[in-house]
Scaffold this active site. Structure first.
Site: not given
Length: 402
Positions: A152, A178, A189, A275, A397, A402
Site C-alpha cells: 500500500t 507488507k 498488524t 511511513e 497520512n 487522495t
C-alpha cells in the site's frame, strides 16, 4: 548452519508458486496476488487483536478451522474490505470461491487477505478479472509480482529467506510482507506470508509461530495504531522430505531459528519502511526483572513520539528515553538505569555522563540507530524495532485517500 538466501522469498522453499497482476483496483500498480502450494500445506496464523476484524480474517479463520490446511492465499491491495458488513463478508467468501474455481482447489484450502482503505467495498468485477488473470510461476520475478501486489504505502518490497539442513535435507523458510503505517502489533498488524517446505504439523507450527511472533512482529511499532485486517500466515507443505518436526525432534531448535530469522527480518524491514521514516531504530533492554518486562520497556522507548522525533532531528536527548522507560509497565529502580547510544554511554546508574554532542549527533544521522538500556534489576532481556517520526509521516497520512 543457517544460511541467508539473497533472492526467492516465498518461492525459495520447494513446491510453491506465486504471482501478481494489475486488476484495476489501483491506478497502475499490481493489486491482486497469490501464493500457491503444489499440495495442501499445514498452516498456522496469528491475527490482529483489533475489535474490528475485517471480513478476510473471518474467512481465513473459517478455512483454517476445517482441516488446518491451506493450499493458496489470495490477496488484494487498495481496499481493506473492513467495516463493510454482510456485503463485505459475502465478497470475501466470493474471493475464496473465485480462487477455488480458477485453480481447482477446495474452498476451505484457501486463505483470503486484503489491505488498503477501510470502509470501502471491493470492486468484485475487477477482483474476478484479476483472479482469472493470475498465472503463478516459479521464478524470482513471480515472487516480486506477489510482493508488489500486496503493498500500500510501502516504498519497498519486503522479503526474506533462510535455509538449513534438517535430517540431512535442505529445509527453507521464505517470507514476504507488507506494512508501513498502522503498525503497532498485538498479534500481527501487518500482512506477513511465510512458506516452508519443512514437514511439520499445523499444531506444532502454530505453537512455534505464536512464540516467535511475541519476540518479532509484536516488537515493532511505527505509529502506535493497530489495524483491522492483518495477519501472519505460515504454510508448510513438507516437500523437503525431513522427518516430522516437533519439540521432541533433536533438530527442532534449528527450525525455530530458521522461522525466527525470517520473522525478525520481515519485522525489521517493516519498521525501517515506516511511513516517512528515514532511520531504523533498534532498542535493546537488558537487566530487567523478566524478558516480558524487557520487551515492554523496549517497545515503550521505540514507540515514544518524543524519542522518535529526537532521533529524526539527531538530538541526543536521553531525557526522552528515560521518560519512556518510566512509563513502561515494568519494574524500574530509578537509581540503577544505564543508557547507551551506539557505543556511547550517556547515563550510568541514573547519573548523566559527559559525552560529545558532536559525536552523538553524527551517530544519530546514520540510517540505523541502536539504543541500549540496562535496568540492572534482573536478568531479563528483550528488543524492539521502530523508526523515526518525520514531517513526511503527516503528509502521507493527511492525504491517504487522495
Amino acid at each position: 548452519m543457517i544460511r541467508k538466501i539473497d533472492a526467492g522469498g516465498v518461492l525459495s522453499p520447494k513446491g510453491f508458486r506465486a504471482g501478481g497482476v494489475h486488476a484495476g483496483l489501483r491506478y497502475s500498480k499490481l493489486d491482486v496476488g497469490i501464493i500457491l502450494s503444489e499440495t495442501p500445506a499445514n498452516c498456522a496464523a496469528v491475527y490482529t487483536t483489533s475489535a474490528f476484524q475485517a471480513a478476510p480474517i473471518i474467512v481465513t479463520k473459517d478455512s483454517i478451522s476445517k482441516e488446518g490446511l491451506i493450499q493458496a492465499v489470495i490477496v488484494n491491495s487498495a481496499c481493506a474490505n473492513a467495516c463493510t458488513g454482510q456485503q463485505g463478508l459475502d465478497d470475501a467468501y466470493k474471493m475464496r470461491s473465485l480462487t477455488s474455481k480458477a485453480f481447482n482447489i477446495a474452498e476451505h484450502h484457501i486463505a483470503v487477505a486484503s489491505t488498503g482503505v477501510i470502509g470501502e467495498f471491493l470492486q468484485m468485477d475487477k477482483i474476478e478479472t484479476g483472479i482469472q488473470a493470475l498465472n503463478p510461476g516459479l521464478l524470482a520475478e513471480n515472487a516480486e509480482e506477489f510482493q508488489t501486489a500486496i503493498l500500500t504505502t510501502d516504498t519497498v518490497m519486503k522479503s526474506s529467506c533462510y535455509q538449513a539442513e534438517i535430517d540431512g535435507k535442505p529445509v527453507s523458510v521464505g517470507g514476504a510482507a507488507k506494512g508501513s503505517g498502522m503498525i503497532h502489533p498485538n498479534m500481527a498488524t501487518m500482512l506477513g506470508f511465510i512458506t516452508t517446505d519443512a514437514n511439520i504439523s499445523s499444531e506444532h507450527l502454530s505453537v512455534a509461530l505464536k512464540e516467535l511472533t511475541d519476540v518479532t512482529f509484536n516488537q515493532i511499532t511505527v505509529d502506535g495504531d493497530t489495524s483491522t485486517n492483518d495477519m501472519v500466515l505460515v504454510m508448510a507443505n513438507g516437500h523437503a522430505g525431513n522427518e516430522p518436526l516437533s519439540p521432541e525432534h533433536p533438530e527442532w531448535p534449528i527450525f525455530i531459528q530458521l522461522l525466527k530469522e525470517n520473522c525478525e527480518s520481515l519485522a525489521k524491514q517493516i519498521a525501517r519502511d515506516g511511513e516517512g521514516a528515514t532511520k531504523l531504530v533498534e532498542v535493546s533492554v537488558i537487566g530487567a526483572v523478566s524478558n516480558e518486562e524487557a520487551r515492554a520497556v523496549a517497545k515503550q522507548i521505540v514507540g515514544s513520539n518524543l524519542v522518535k522525533t529526537a532521533i529524526y532531528g539527531a538530538d541526543a536527548n536521553w531525557g526522552r528515553i528515560i521518560g519512556a522507560v518510566g512509563q513502561a509497565n515494568a519494574f524500574v529502580n530509578p537509581d540503577t538505569v544505564d543508557i547507551k547510544l551506539g557505543s556511547m554511554e550517556l547515563l550510568q546508574a541514573s547519573n548523566p555522563l559527559i559525552y560529545s554532542e558532536e559525536q552523538a549527533k553524527a551517530y544519530l544521522e546514520q540510517e540505523k540507530i541502536e539504543i541500549t538500556v540496562n535496568l540492572n534489576v534482573g536478568s531479563g532481556s528483550g528488543m524492539a524495532w521502530g523508526c523515526d517520526l518525520s514531517y513526511d509521516y503527516v503528509k502521507i497520512n493527511a492525504s491517504y485517500r487522495t
